[in-house]
Design an enzyme around this catalytic site. Structure first.
Site, PDB file in Angstrom:
ATOM      1  N   LYS A   1       0.812  -1.216   0.000  1.00 58.96           N
ATOM      2  CA  LYS A   1       0.000   0.000   0.000  1.00 58.96           C
ATOM      3  C   LYS A   1       0.849   1.271   0.000  1.00 58.96           C
ATOM      4  O   LYS A   1       0.366   2.343  -0.381  1.00 58.96           O
ATOM      5  CB  LYS A   1      -0.952   0.001   1.199  1.00 58.96           C
TER       6      LYS A   1
ATOM      7  N   SER B   1      -8.558   0.796   8.747  1.00 55.71           N
ATOM      8  CA  SER B   1      -8.091   0.129   9.960  1.00 55.71           C
ATOM      9  C   SER B   1      -6.985  -0.851   9.605  1.00 55.71           C
ATOM     10  O   SER B   1      -6.619  -1.693  10.403  1.00 55.71           O
ATOM     11  CB  SER B   1      -9.242  -0.620  10.621  1.00 55.71           C
TER      12      SER B   1
END
Lengths: 328, 331
Positions: free
Chosen positions: B62, B87
């Protein structure tokens, strides 16, 4: 001719370089890992360089010594195969090195060896003989194997070729890091890796340290007393370090290693968790011992300025059990 | 001037190449792992090449998308900082990418009091992000995010459903294809929101490499959506693969529809077995989401495709809650 060819190499850095030339086409040139967060945790701000021997063939540095030993055997010796006694990484390393060369390997393992290690040795094609978990039984079973097969005994750590092979890890480390190391540290069990590293570091200006768990601190105590200790309590989670330091290894360590830092199992477990969480590497408690030592006040008090190399010796962990830091 | 500079890149392989040029000095060029034993376990004898994005900054791929997003912001936007809701891995990735550039980062995280995991919260905090918690439902999350944006003017960086995110994630495949010593026959990635799979599919365009996705059965909205010809908006999210619990994004789905050959669905048991093999043989700490891709390669549905040749597997991340027993441990 059964004479061992070629001649035995002397215990010098040149011999380690020669050993590296021989095994570099067979062993992995394992990568170096860095971590800003782990390096930042060291007071002096030393850059840490981790040599990931858990990524070595067979999951531990022992493949180097095993491979170099095999390269020194005569054709006749290779035909008869090799044998050893080991409940740990040397068994797997020798089995794998032997399999790669298409030669037979016989391993004497204590009956209480971990299933993971047994399965690994078997998967590498070695024949396993189990014995009671004590030294006389082990020696007797090994003698029986040798009598039956004529296989050459390859010792786990107390042998010149083993020491030279293990030292090749430091050679690579020093080539791979972008800056000159101030120091290098390895765990010490039988002392093959530490002795080999000390030989390989000779004349480079890199200071050499060892790391031992308090429950198996025969090396540190032997250095203090000026005499190798023959027994060790072996009361530590670092299963790869439960053997006493070898006869050949101890004098090398005495002469060339600056100090062996002793750490508690709690420190080992904390260091192990940090390595798994931050480096994302599966490493054994024995490997974590070296990192625990760098984090220990005794090491910090030395005030070493500059990059530190840490040899992460292996990653063969029994993962069927909860990891040691898990509170159930 | 508040205009977003520069212009939005189109969703093409060239754009992924451009994104790589931008982020390659910031992201790690993660290594490739091989394993004779793991490759031998695949019937066709395909060589497997694992791209270790668990070793990426922040512990997951990511970071690539987060970094590329930040590179596209104007000076004024950077001054006001960035925000997101996540989260998981995107939270840490954005926080880290922001910290490296010296800009503020605000993260809205779901507070699950019963099973509150520190795995993502601690890294986020250590990367200097400000965390706001919200109730575990979409309206609460949206409201908290809106509040943050109103207060700070921070730019929202979406976790997966955005062009720049997709382009950033695609750079992993570019590296993989450069790093392997032979031409890949196929590549497979896990699919949650679909940013990695869509980015990979764009990056693989015109290369001849066949692209596959892997999904857990308990969150198989992508596979089902492809069958039905329509993106599914909901997903059960009943899987150990916590990174794959989101439905596929609006932008990602059409790309996957067009360019991905198939999404293989695997059970959690297969995921756990694959995860254990990766930890034991590769000595790598990888998340269940990453193991999903390897589980798919081992699954009969993949073998029946009869793909001959090397297969690239993107191991997406390694952020695992290690305070708990690992999923295969029998107590």
């Amino acid at each position: 001719m059964n004479a061992r060819q070629p001649e035995q190499l002397p215990l010098t850095r040149s011999s380690v370089l020669a050993a590296h030339d021989v095994i570099k086409s067979r062993a992995h040139r394992t990568p170096i890992f860095t971590s800003s967060s782990l390096s930042a945790g060291i007071t002096a701000g030393n850059n840490l360089y981790f040599k990931a021997e858990n990524l070595q063939k067979g999951g531990a540095f022992k493949f180097r010594g095993a491979s170099f030993n095999l390269s020194r055997l005569s054709h006749e010796e290779l035909q008869r195969g090799v044998c050893t006694h080991s409940s740990g990484n040397h068994a797997g390393a020798l089995a794998l090195a032997a399999k790669e060369r298409g030669i037979k390997c016989f391993v004497v393992m204590p009956s209480n060896s971990s299933q993971v290690k047994i399965d690994a040795v078997r998967s590498y094609g070695a024949e396993i003989m189990f014995c009671e978990p004590n030294a006389p039984a082990r020696a007797a079973t090994l003698a029986m194997v040798q009598a039956r097969t004529g296989a050459t005994f390859i010792p786990p750590y107390d042998a010149i070729n083993t020491i030279l092979g293990q030292g090749t890890a430091f050679l690579e480390l020093s080539e791979q890091v972008p800056e000159k190391l101030a120091a290098v540290i390895t765990p010490v069990g039988g002392g093959g890796l530490l002795a080999g590293t000390a030989l390989a570091a000779e004349g480079t200006g890199v200071r050499v340290f060892g790391a031992e768990p308090a429950g198996a601190d025969d090396c540190a105590r032997g250095l203090e007393e000026g005499k190798r200790r023959e027994d060790v309590d072996a009361n530590t989670i670092a299963d790869g370090l439960r053997t006493p330091v070898g006869v050949l290894n101890f004098p090398i360590i005495q002469e060339k290693v600056e100090r062996v830092i002793v750490v508690s199992d709690e420190e080992v477990i904390e260091a192990m968790r940090l390595l798994w969480e931050r480096l994302k590497l599966v490493v054994e408690p024995s490997s974590a011992t070296a990192f625990a030592a760098v984090r220990n006040p005794a090491f910090r008090e030395l005030g070493i300025k500059g990059p530190i190399g840490i040899i992460l010796s292996g990653g063969n962990v029994d993962m069927s059990k909860p990891l040691p830091w898990v509170v159930l």
